[in-house]
Design an enzyme around this catalytic site. Structure first.
Site, PDB file in Angstrom:
ATOM      1  N   GLY A 111       2.777   1.696   3.445  1.00 18.58           N
ATOM      2  CA  GLY A 111       3.468   0.880   2.334  1.00 18.58           C
ATOM      3  C   GLY A 111       1.995  -0.020   1.812  1.00 18.58           C
ATOM      4  O   GLY A 111       1.347   0.181   2.318  1.00 18.58           O
ATOM      5  N   GLU A 112       2.273  -0.540   0.759  1.00 22.39           N
ATOM      6  CA  GLU A 112       1.169  -2.354   0.243  1.00 22.39           C
ATOM      7  C   GLU A 112       0.194  -1.286  -0.760  1.00 22.39           C
ATOM      8  O   GLU A 112      -0.185  -1.933  -1.049  1.00 22.39           O
ATOM      9  CB  GLU A 112       0.519  -2.096   1.859  1.00 22.39           C
ATOM     10  CG  GLU A 112       1.153  -3.573   2.521  1.00 22.39           C
ATOM     11  CD  GLU A 112       0.479  -3.580   4.237  1.00 22.39           C
ATOM     12  OE1 GLU A 112      -1.135  -4.014   3.333  1.00 22.39           O
ATOM     13  OE2 GLU A 112       0.915  -4.205   5.033  1.00 22.39           O
ATOM     14  N   GLY A 113       0.409   0.055  -0.541  1.00 26.44           N
ATOM     15  CA  GLY A 113      -0.491   0.835  -1.322  1.00 26.44           C
ATOM     16  C   GLY A 113      -1.891   1.036  -0.771  1.00 26.44           C
ATOM     17  O   GLY A 113      -2.211   2.220  -1.100  1.00 26.44           O
TER      18      GLY A 113
END
Length: 354
Positions: A319-321
């Site tokens: 996740g997180e980008g």
């Protein structure tokens, strides 16, 4: 008229004339026809999105939104809720996975507090994060709705606000998330919108074992039975089983579409936000680029519903980008193909001029 409704009035399909001009050039490139496959398809999409055969993508940002979830009380995550603010501090200090990959991609990381269950006002006051907090985490969706309809609307409009604020200086948006427990609401959203069974969609999140996974599926069954969201109403789904950061990301995607900007959608959580966005306005899907396919089993069904093929498949689950940051390199490559590769005619002229 509210911000959401005003924004929806500015969302249209991709520009067919720009797509046609891009295809005409791509068909004439000095290489075997469509030899660069999906990257050439992406070139056409970027032309259609930006209304240009020289799509601007140089100024990039990953917008990572954070929020907490009351459903962690049901034991659906291996990590405690306190990890969410800890990771926000890690983002700010530049030590997270997204920071490393964004630096490599030449993208800035913008962190937004949508609903972290901690006081982050000092970080906001110092300009290190954007404060759009809707609440101190959502309510427990195994007991009732995540939030009120007004809060759901507010979270989406907060994301639109950010897109509006950044549109003059950002060409290419990427989505990112942080929130312990957020694979559970994302799976609920996927089940409602795709119609697929929970057992097919539910994954291990941050590393659940078989017993914990079975428990998570039972909790999700309770969530859907308890809340009964309307699959045709994006705001109702968000309010009943969503999250503040999911709503914010949906708004960011909607806002980017209104500004005719491409948005690279990261993994499982970001795809849940994208599903909310296209349920609110179907034309939004024309502006979405799916970065990658995560290890969460439901991600394939989500991307099929979004109507996009992922650019990467690297078994990512952070996740997180991070996936969006990686995919931004391919977006720039697609533009380079369209604008820098010579056509057969151009190559012949260049050779004749020697």
């Amino acid at each position: 008229m509210g911000l959401l409704k005003r924004t929806l009035q500015n969302i249209y399909p991709q520009d067919s004339d720009s797509r046609d001009r891009a295809k005409e050039r791509l068909d004439q490139l000095a290489l075997p026809h469509w030899a660069l496959g999906d990257l050439m398809d992406l070139s056409m999409d970027l032309a259609g999105i930006t209304r240009s055969i020289d799509p601007p993508v140089a100024r990039k940002a990953i917008v990572t939104m954070a929020g907490d979830h009351g459903v962690v009380a049901e034991g659906v995550s291996k990590f405690p809720q306190e990890v969410t603010p800890q990771m926000v501090y890690n983002f700010v200090n530049g030590g997270a996975g997204i920071n490393a990959l964004a630096r490599q991609a030449g993208a800035e990381v913008i962190v937004v507090d949508m609903g972290v269950a901690a006081d982050l006002k000092q970080l906001a006051a110092e300009g290190k994060i954007i404060n759009k907090k809707v609440g101190l985490g959502t309510d427990n969706i195994a007991k009732g709705p995540a939030m009120s309809l007004a809060m759901a609307t507010r979270s989406v409009e907060a994301g639109i606000d950010i897109a509006n604020d950044l549109a003059d200086r950002i060409d290419l948006f990427g989505t990112g998330d942080m929130g312990i427990g957020n694979t559970t609401p994302s799976t609920a959203i996927a089940a409602v919108i795709t119609g697929k069974p929970l057992a097919e969609l539910t994954g291990r999140g941050t590393g659940l074992d078989d017993e914990q996974l079975a428990h998570k599926i039972k909790v999700l069954e309770t969530i859907l039975e308890c809340n009964k969201p309307d699959p045709k109403d994006g705001l109702d789904i968000l309010a009943k089983v969503g999250g503040f950061e999911i709503g914010g990301l949906a708004g960011l995607i909607i806002g980017a579409a209104a500004h005719k900007k491409p948005v690279v959608v990261d993994g499982f959580i970001s795809s849940a936000a994208a599903l909310i966005a296209i349920t609110i306005e179907p034309f939004v899907r024309d502006y979405i680029i799916c970065a990658h396919r995560s290890m969460e089993p439901g991600h394939r069904a989500m991307q099929e519903k979004l109507g996009c093929r992922p650019l990467l498949d690297l078994n990512l689950r952070l996740g997180e980008g991070t996936g969006a940051a990686l995919a931004m390199n391919l977006v720039e490559a697609a533009v380079a193909i369209l604008t820098e590769v010579a056509t057969f005619e151009e190559a012949a002229v260049a050779e004749a001029d020697k």
